[in-house]
Design an enzyme around this catalytic site. Structure first.
Site, PDB file in Angstrom:
ATOM      1  N   GLY A 170      87.029  71.857  56.859  1.00 23.77           N
ATOM      2  CA  GLY A 170      88.229  72.236  57.591  1.00 23.77           C
ATOM      3  C   GLY A 170      89.460  72.182  56.709  1.00 23.77           C
ATOM      4  N   GLY A 171      90.578  71.848  57.322  1.00 19.90           N
ATOM      5  CA  GLY A 171      91.845  71.800  56.590  1.00 19.90           C
ATOM      6  C   GLY A 171      91.831  70.804  55.450  1.00 19.90           C
ATOM      7  N   GLY A 405      97.093  97.926  29.025  1.00 15.70           N
ATOM      8  CA  GLY A 405      97.854  96.858  29.665  1.00 15.70           C
ATOM      9  C   GLY A 405      97.277  95.493  29.331  1.00 15.70           C
ATOM     10  CB  ALA A 406      93.819  94.364  28.668  1.00 19.80           C
TER      11      ALA A 406
HETATM   12  C1  HXC Z   1      85.794  60.715  63.185  1.00 21.00           C
HETATM   13  C2  HXC Z   1      83.832  61.145  62.121  1.00 21.00           C
HETATM   14  C3  HXC Z   1      84.318  62.378  61.652  1.00 21.00           C
HETATM   15  C4  HXC Z   1      85.639  62.729  61.997  1.00 21.00           C
HETATM   16  C5  HXC Z   1      82.327  62.135  60.925  1.00 21.00           C
HETATM   17  N1  HXC Z   1      82.591  61.046  61.648  1.00 21.00           N
HETATM   18  N2  HXC Z   1      83.355  62.965  60.906  1.00 21.00           N
HETATM   19  N3  HXC Z   1      84.564  60.326  62.873  1.00 21.00           N
HETATM   20  N4  HXC Z   1      86.335  61.869  62.772  1.00 21.00           N
HETATM   21  N5  HXC Z   1      86.195  63.867  61.579  1.00 21.00           N
HETATM   22  C6  HXC Z   1      81.708  59.920  61.908  1.00 21.00           C
HETATM   23  C7  HXC Z   1      80.534  60.287  62.790  1.00 21.00           C
HETATM   24  O1  HXC Z   1      80.885  60.207  64.135  1.00 21.00           O
HETATM   25  C8  HXC Z   1      79.532  59.257  62.371  1.00 21.00           C
HETATM   26  O2  HXC Z   1      79.836  58.041  63.014  1.00 21.00           O
HETATM   27  C9  HXC Z   1      79.829  59.028  60.911  1.00 21.00           C
HETATM   28  O3  HXC Z   1      81.144  59.510  60.678  1.00 21.00           O
HETATM   29  C10 HXC Z   1      78.886  59.793  60.001  1.00 21.00           C
HETATM   30  O4  HXC Z   1      78.829  61.145  60.442  1.00 21.00           O
HETATM   31  P1  HXC Z   1      77.459  61.914  60.678  1.00 21.00           P
HETATM   32  O5  HXC Z   1      77.772  63.107  61.470  1.00 21.00           O
HETATM   33  O6  HXC Z   1      76.425  60.969  61.198  1.00 21.00           O
HETATM   34  O7  HXC Z   1      77.077  62.276  59.185  1.00 21.00           O
HETATM   35  P2  HXC Z   1      76.398  63.592  58.645  1.00 21.00           P
HETATM   36  O8  HXC Z   1      75.223  63.953  59.480  1.00 21.00           O
HETATM   37  O9  HXC Z   1      76.194  63.372  57.198  1.00 21.00           O
HETATM   38  O10 HXC Z   1      77.469  64.743  58.823  1.00 21.00           O
HETATM   39  C11 HXC Z   1      78.681  64.656  58.118  1.00 21.00           C
HETATM   40  C12 HXC Z   1      79.615  65.754  58.608  1.00 21.00           C
HETATM   41  C13 HXC Z   1      79.711  65.666  60.159  1.00 21.00           C
HETATM   42  C14 HXC Z   1      79.051  67.119  58.179  1.00 21.00           C
HETATM   43  C15 HXC Z   1      80.942  65.560  57.946  1.00 21.00           C
HETATM   44  O11 HXC Z   1      80.028  64.337  60.520  1.00 21.00           O
HETATM   45  C16 HXC Z   1      80.742  66.550  60.713  1.00 21.00           C
HETATM   46  O12 HXC Z   1      80.537  67.769  60.881  1.00 21.00           O
HETATM   47  N6  HXC Z   1      81.900  65.972  61.027  1.00 21.00           N
HETATM   48  C17 HXC Z   1      82.981  66.696  61.615  1.00 21.00           C
HETATM   49  C18 HXC Z   1      83.582  67.588  60.585  1.00 21.00           C
HETATM   50  C19 HXC Z   1      84.771  68.289  61.142  1.00 21.00           C
HETATM   51  O13 HXC Z   1      84.645  69.293  61.840  1.00 21.00           O
HETATM   52  N7  HXC Z   1      85.915  67.645  60.905  1.00 21.00           N
HETATM   53  C20 HXC Z   1      87.150  68.178  61.397  1.00 21.00           C
HETATM   54  C21 HXC Z   1      87.515  69.274  60.430  1.00 21.00           C
HETATM   55  S1  HXC Z   1      89.058  69.890  60.768  1.00 21.00           S
HETATM   56  P3  HXC Z   1      78.705  57.152  63.684  1.00 21.00           P
HETATM   57  O14 HXC Z   1      79.440  55.944  64.118  1.00 21.00           O
HETATM   58  O15 HXC Z   1      78.132  57.948  64.806  1.00 21.00           O
HETATM   59  O16 HXC Z   1      77.699  56.911  62.613  1.00 21.00           O
HETATM   60  C22 HXC Z   1      90.010  68.949  59.873  1.00 21.00           C
HETATM   61  C23 HXC Z   1      91.404  69.309  60.029  1.00 21.00           C
HETATM   62  C24 HXC Z   1      92.204  68.834  58.904  1.00 21.00           C
HETATM   63  O17 HXC Z   1      89.659  68.082  59.204  1.00 21.00           O
HETATM   64  C25 HXC Z   1      93.478  69.485  59.111  1.00 21.00           C
HETATM   65  C26 HXC Z   1      94.401  69.258  58.028  1.00 21.00           C
HETATM   66  C27 HXC Z   1      95.557  70.149  58.227  1.00 21.00           C
END
Ligand code: HXC
Length: 515
Positions: A170-171, A405-406
């Site tokens: 994501g971001g 140009g290169a």
């Molecule tokens: C809170 C999170 C989390 C998050 C993971 N965890 N991502 N907790 N916020 N964003 C937690 C899970 O709940 C889990 O906790 C532990 O971390 C490990 O994650 P798993 O899913 O078990 O691990 P894995 O299977 O390896 O997958 C990793 C992952 C997946 C691919 C990163 O967790 C995932 O898709 N997370 C969400 C990614 C996402 O969409 N993030 C938001 C993106 S947008 P427990 O306690 O259950 O073990 C963004 C915006 C930023 O970031 C904007 C900036 C401008």
């Protein structure tokens, strides 16, 4: 509490902070072939030099009576030394909330970056995170925003290095994207704006995390990653090597290393490496290897836009950035990707006082509908812009050809290069003879009885009249025609002369590079 009890209490807090999400999650991290945040920092910094800060930071908005706090939150921050030089580090801790960025995590990283800017030392960010802490909502987004603005403000002030050692989704990808260099680890790190599931639901495309955003994809296809490593140790070693070539900040010079390599060393076998015939390929890295001290250089974007090579090496102990057309790929032509790659590299060098040495062997910009629709005009202009804007010492050697140009774009005198040399066989012209006679000799060829023979004559005449370096030398567009074997010594002498170069651009807020 007695003094001993106070110390025991403190040690207990530190132990808990050091354990992150606990032993089970540490084991799970290892099982995935990944190191923990602290293990990574230990690999990076000189032994015993890491000073951790904010190990006791917690989310104080939690119920104050909660005893089981997550001390240190999901990132480890501090400073240490890499080969003796100060470096600031943050390492996201996947064992806690998947390394996600909360308000506290954002504040810890921001504090580390502020210290780095104040003291003029690089920041290395070790990324392994699920992105914004979902439960925290806008506070997590604010945390990211605080990092982004610091990335931008620190750009060109201190080197910023992003190392991706897990998910970066994501971001979250935009902080690394703003930094100077991105390193990725094959098989365990991924960067993407939206994952495979979202892509499947929106566009119907089927892909995997690795195929979509893995190290291979980003280092070869998108160019998002500058370096790719087989494992975490190799990745950290690459980071250290890169740091050895670059200064700590924009007011500093890169470290001088006594390499013991004679700057006047003759490149005795260079003529057997670069074929005289301008269309025959060779590997320009063989030239760079001979040019730089002890053949020691590091290639940036090694697998991306391979028709241009960007490398950091040393000449006479001082760091230089080398930009070289690569005749082995696409004939060394300039296209969208190679223009973007080289432009960003030249701007990095210029930001950090690293002289730019350019080796020119370029047939021109790549023709094609895809290139035009893809914006070669805008992207090609980036390279011109970067060279023209750069005020670091710029030395250019035309080895075989500089067409169209290169020729202008590749560090020509007209874009402000300080010293320009050409080898005796260098062709410097608007285009090569084969193409030129199709335009300026068309009527003559059509009128000839033996058209093929007339064409050959005209090409030969063109080559004799235009395809050499002496017109450019006569006009001062190149400063000398040199024996190729003296290329290293000529560059070394020019660099020495230019060490005191001081050039300033007209005062302005900032330019408007064609992005
Ligand atoms: C809170 C999170 C989390 C998050 C993971 N965890 N991502 N907790 N916020 N964003 C937690 C899970 O709940 C889990 O906790 C532990 O971390 C490990 O994650 P798993 O899913 O078990 O691990 P894995 O299977 O390896 O997958 C990793 C992952 C997946 C691919 C990163 O967790 C995932 O898709 N997370 C969400 C990614 C996402 O969409 N993030 C938001 C993106 S947008 P427990 O306690 O259950 O073990 C963004 C915006 C930023 O970031 C904007 C900036 C401008």
């Amino acid at each position: 509490m007695s003094f001993d009890e106070q110390l025991e209490y403190l040690a207990d807090l530190k132990r808990r902070a050091a354990l992150g999400g606990g032993q089970d999650r540490i084991d799970a991290q290892h099982e995935r072939g990944k190191m923990t945040a602290r293990e990574r920092i230990a690999m990076l910094v000189d032994p015993g030099t890491f000073e951790e800060i904010d190990a006791l930071a917690v989310d104080w908005s939690e119920n104050e009576s909660t005893v089981e706090r997550d001390y240190g939150e999901a990132v480890v921050t501090g400073w240490g030394r890499v080969e003796g030089r100060p470096v600031y580090v943050y390492a996201q801790d996947f064992t806690l909330f998947g390394g996600s960025v909360s308000k506290v995590v954002g504040e810890k990283i921001a504090k580390t970056m502020d210290l780095a800017v104040k003291t003029g030392a690089p920041v290395v960010g070790l990324n392994d995170s699920g992105g914004a802490r979902i439960q925290e909502g806008v506070d997590a987004l604010a945390g990211y925003g605080e990092i982004f603005i610091r990335n931008v403000r620190a750009s060109g002030v201190i080197p910023q290095i992003s190392v991706i050692m897990g998910p970066c989704a994501g971001g979250a990808v935009y902080s690394p994207a703003i930094t100077d260099f991105i390193f990725m680890v094959e098989g365990t790190s991924q960067m993407y704006i939206t994952g495979p599931e979202v892509i499947a639901s929106v566009t119907g495309e089927r892909t995997t995390f690795e195929e979509l955003g893995g190290a291979k994809s980003h280092s070869a296809k998108s160019g998002v990653a500058h370096f790719s490593a087989a494992d975490e140790q190799e990745c950290i070693d690459q980071v250290k090597r890169l740091l050895s070539f670059i200064p700590s900040n924009n007011m500093d010079d890169a470290p001088y290393i006594d390499t013991g390599d004679d700057p006047n060393r003759s490149l005795d076998d260079i003529l057997s490496i670069v074929p005289a015939e301008e269309t025959l390929p060779y590997d320009v890295r063989d030239v760079i290897e001979r040019l730089v001290d002890n053949g020691d250089f590091i290639e940036v974007h090694e697998s991306f836009a391979q028709n241009i090579v960007c490398a950091l090496g040393r000449i006479d102990g001082h760091s230089v950035g080398v930009v070289a057309n690569q005749p082995m790929y696409l004939g060394g032509v300039l296209d969208i990707d190679s223009s973007r790659k080289a432009a960003r590299f030249v701007r990095f060098c210029d930001s950090f006082n690293i002289p730019v040495v350019t080796l020119v062997d370029v047939p021109g910009y790549l023709p094609g509908v895809a290139q035009e629709y893809g914006g070669i005009i805008t992207h090609g202009a980036k390279l011109l812009y970067a060279y023209a804007e750069a005020t670091v010492p710029k030395i250019t050697v035309i080895t075989r050809k500089g067409f169209g140009g290169a020729y202008d774009a590749m560090g020509s005198k007209h874009l402000g290069a300080d010293v320009n040399y050409a080898w005796p066989g260098a062709a410097i012209a608007v285009m090569g003879g084969d193409q030129a006679v199709n335009i300026i000799g068309r009527r003559e060829i059509q009128a000839a009885e033996d058209q093929a023979a007339r064409r050959t004559e005209l090409v030969q005449d063109y080559k004799r009249r235009y395809e050499h370096p002496y017109i450019a030398a006569a006009k001062g567009y190149i400063d000398d025609v040199i024996d190729p074997r003296q290329t290293r010594s000529k560059i070394a002498h020019a660099l020495e002369m230019l060490r005191s170069k001081a050039e300033t651009l007209p005062a302005k807020k900032h330019g408007n590079i064609p992005l």
